[in-house]
Design a protein around this motif. Sequence first.
Motif, mmCIF file in Angstrom:
data_model
loop_
_atom_site.group_PDB
_atom_site.id
_atom_site.type_symbol
_atom_site.label_atom_id
_atom_site.label_comp_id
_atom_site.label_asym_id
_atom_site.label_seq_id
_atom_site.Cartn_x
_atom_site.Cartn_y
_atom_site.Cartn_z
ATOM 1 N N ALA A 177 58.920 61.098 36.810
ATOM 2 C CA ALA A 177 60.019 62.077 36.941
ATOM 3 C C ALA A 177 61.115 61.725 35.934
ATOM 4 C CB ALA A 177 60.577 62.014 38.355
ATOM 5 N N SER A 178 61.836 62.758 35.444
ATOM 6 C CA SER A 178 62.931 62.396 34.543
ATOM 7 C C SER A 178 64.182 62.138 35.385
ATOM 8 C CB SER A 178 63.150 63.455 33.462
ATOM 9 O OG SER A 178 63.357 64.691 34.049
ATOM 10 N N LEU A 179 64.601 60.890 35.368
ATOM 11 C CA LEU A 179 65.700 60.437 36.218
ATOM 12 C C LEU A 179 66.940 60.130 35.389
ATOM 13 C CD1 LEU A 179 63.715 57.919 38.492
ATOM 14 C CD2 LEU A 179 64.293 60.300 39.000
ATOM 15 N N THR A 180 68.099 60.463 35.926
ATOM 16 C CA THR A 180 69.362 60.140 35.257
ATOM 17 C C THR A 180 69.778 58.717 35.671
ATOM 18 O OG1 THR A 180 70.668 60.910 37.119
ATOM 19 C CG2 THR A 180 70.084 62.560 35.466
ATOM 20 N N ASN A 181 70.779 58.192 34.999
ATOM 21 C CA ASN A 181 71.284 56.870 35.375
ATOM 22 C C ASN A 181 71.818 56.891 36.803
ATOM 23 O OD1 ASN A 181 70.602 55.732 32.991
ATOM 24 N ND2 ASN A 181 72.616 56.102 32.028
ATOM 25 N N ASP A 182 72.437 58.024 37.158
ATOM 26 C CA ASP A 182 72.952 58.217 38.506
ATOM 27 C C ASP A 182 71.821 58.132 39.539
ATOM 28 O OD1 ASP A 182 75.551 58.580 39.321
ATOM 29 O OD2 ASP A 182 75.090 60.622 40.082
ATOM 30 N N ASP A 183 70.699 58.820 39.212
ATOM 31 C CA ASP A 183 69.523 58.789 40.095
ATOM 32 C C ASP A 183 69.065 57.347 40.290
ATOM 33 O OD1 ASP A 183 69.439 61.566 40.174
ATOM 34 O OD2 ASP A 183 67.927 61.733 38.595
ATOM 35 N N ARG A 184 68.986 56.620 39.195
ATOM 36 C CA ARG A 184 68.465 55.241 39.260
ATOM 37 C C ARG A 184 69.384 54.363 40.109
ATOM 38 N NH1 ARG A 184 64.281 55.217 35.722
ATOM 39 N NH2 ARG A 184 64.521 56.737 34.058
ATOM 40 N N ARG A 185 70.679 54.586 39.921
ATOM 41 C CA ARG A 185 71.642 53.810 40.716
ATOM 42 C C ARG A 185 71.463 54.118 42.199
ATOM 43 N NH1 ARG A 185 75.292 54.250 36.457
ATOM 44 N NH2 ARG A 185 75.957 56.291 37.173
ATOM 45 N N TYR A 186 71.292 55.403 42.498
ATOM 46 C CA TYR A 186 71.149 55.803 43.898
ATOM 47 C C TYR A 186 69.883 55.189 44.496
ATOM 48 C CZ TYR A 186 70.955 58.602 48.095
ATOM 49 O OH TYR A 186 70.904 58.989 49.398
ATOM 50 N N LEU A 187 68.792 55.224 43.754
ATOM 51 C CA LEU A 187 67.529 54.680 44.255
ATOM 52 C C LEU A 187 67.605 53.166 44.443
ATOM 53 C CD1 LEU A 187 64.995 56.746 42.128
ATOM 54 C CD2 LEU A 187 65.224 56.832 44.609
ATOM 55 N N ARG A 234 69.961 64.012 45.839
ATOM 56 C CA ARG A 234 69.765 62.745 46.562
ATOM 57 C C ARG A 234 68.685 62.852 47.618
ATOM 58 N NH1 ARG A 234 75.536 59.602 46.564
ATOM 59 N NH2 ARG A 234 75.369 59.207 44.336
ATOM 60 N N LYS A 235 68.660 64.000 48.314
ATOM 61 C CA LYS A 235 67.611 64.196 49.318
ATOM 62 C C LYS A 235 66.230 64.238 48.657
ATOM 63 C CE LYS A 235 69.899 64.059 52.997
ATOM 64 N NZ LYS A 235 69.681 62.944 53.921
ATOM 65 N N SER A 236 66.150 64.875 47.508
ATOM 66 C CA SER A 236 64.880 64.904 46.756
ATOM 67 C C SER A 236 64.452 63.489 46.406
ATOM 68 C CB SER A 236 65.027 65.685 45.445
ATOM 69 O OG SER A 236 64.967 67.056 45.682
ATOM 70 N N LEU A 237 65.405 62.698 45.944
ATOM 71 C CA LEU A 237 65.099 61.310 45.570
ATOM 72 C C LEU A 237 64.632 60.519 46.795
ATOM 73 C CD1 LEU A 237 68.132 60.715 43.198
ATOM 74 C CD2 LEU A 237 65.724 60.736 42.489
ATOM 75 N N GLU A 238 65.351 60.691 47.916
ATOM 76 C CA GLU A 238 64.992 59.952 49.139
ATOM 77 C C GLU A 238 63.583 60.301 49.606
ATOM 78 O OE1 GLU A 238 67.862 60.781 52.245
ATOM 79 O OE2 GLU A 238 69.507 60.130 50.948
ATOM 80 N N ARG A 239 63.307 61.613 49.621
ATOM 81 C CA ARG A 239 61.988 62.053 50.085
ATOM 82 C C ARG A 239 60.878 61.567 49.176
ATOM 83 N NH1 ARG A 239 62.003 68.284 52.007
ATOM 84 N NH2 ARG A 239 62.629 67.779 54.116
#
Length: 243
Positions: A231-241, A214-219
């Motif tokens: 970047a290869s993002l998971t569904n979880d990543d996309r939801r978080y973003l 999550r910190k990587s995504l935020e930064r």
Amino acid sequence: MRFHVLTLFPEAFAQPLQFSIVARAVQRGQINIDVADIRDYTHDAHGTADDYQFGGGHGMVMKPEPVFEAAEATLSGYDAAERAQIPVILTTPQGELLTQKLVEELASSPAIAIICGHYAGVDERIAEGLATRPVSIGDYVLTGGELPAMIIIDAVTRLLPGVVGSPESVAGDSITTGLLQHPLYTRPAEFRGMTVPEVLLSGHHAEIDRWRRRKSLERTLEHRPDLLSTASLTNDDRRYLAG
Ligand code: ADE
């Protein structure tokens, strides 16, 4: 890996690469940095390697003859088949942008030649008939290509097998993963009132991984949102973003 650097300022390479990981790679024979002085291939008493531009304009231009001769002498030890595998980089703000992907590609070559541009630039026939990879290290203009050459050497060296201690630290680092790296902390757990996030002290590896991701995504979202499109993002990543 052999690096062949062609430069008008060989003294620039005397110190900067002689510490830490690159120096150790040289000592262990994992890399070899051969620096040729382009001025040794000039034919007049003054060692003239640059000249005025045809058509007029400010700034001197590096002449083609000494650069071609320096490259030919430097690469004469390779047979034609090997020579064809060796990228001849020209450092120039007009080149392809140096990315981790390009660094990875370069790291798979048997050797790399780097021509350090200087002054206003090089005669176009060097780009046309000698260099195979014009490379820029970023959208800014430096006084010369020596620092870019060192940056290329450093970035390629750390990808070579056995140079950096653990392969995971290379595979997992910033950019290689397509995202910026998460924050790092070491001891003490509290420093001048600033504390290490609790989760990192918890010992819960799944939670730690989630926090780091999550910190990587935020930064990345804050500093380099352009990276998120590749970047290869998971569904979880996309939801978080999406937040
Ligand atoms: N020479 C001058 N500026 C440069 C840059 N940004 N990249 C590569 N070579 C250069």
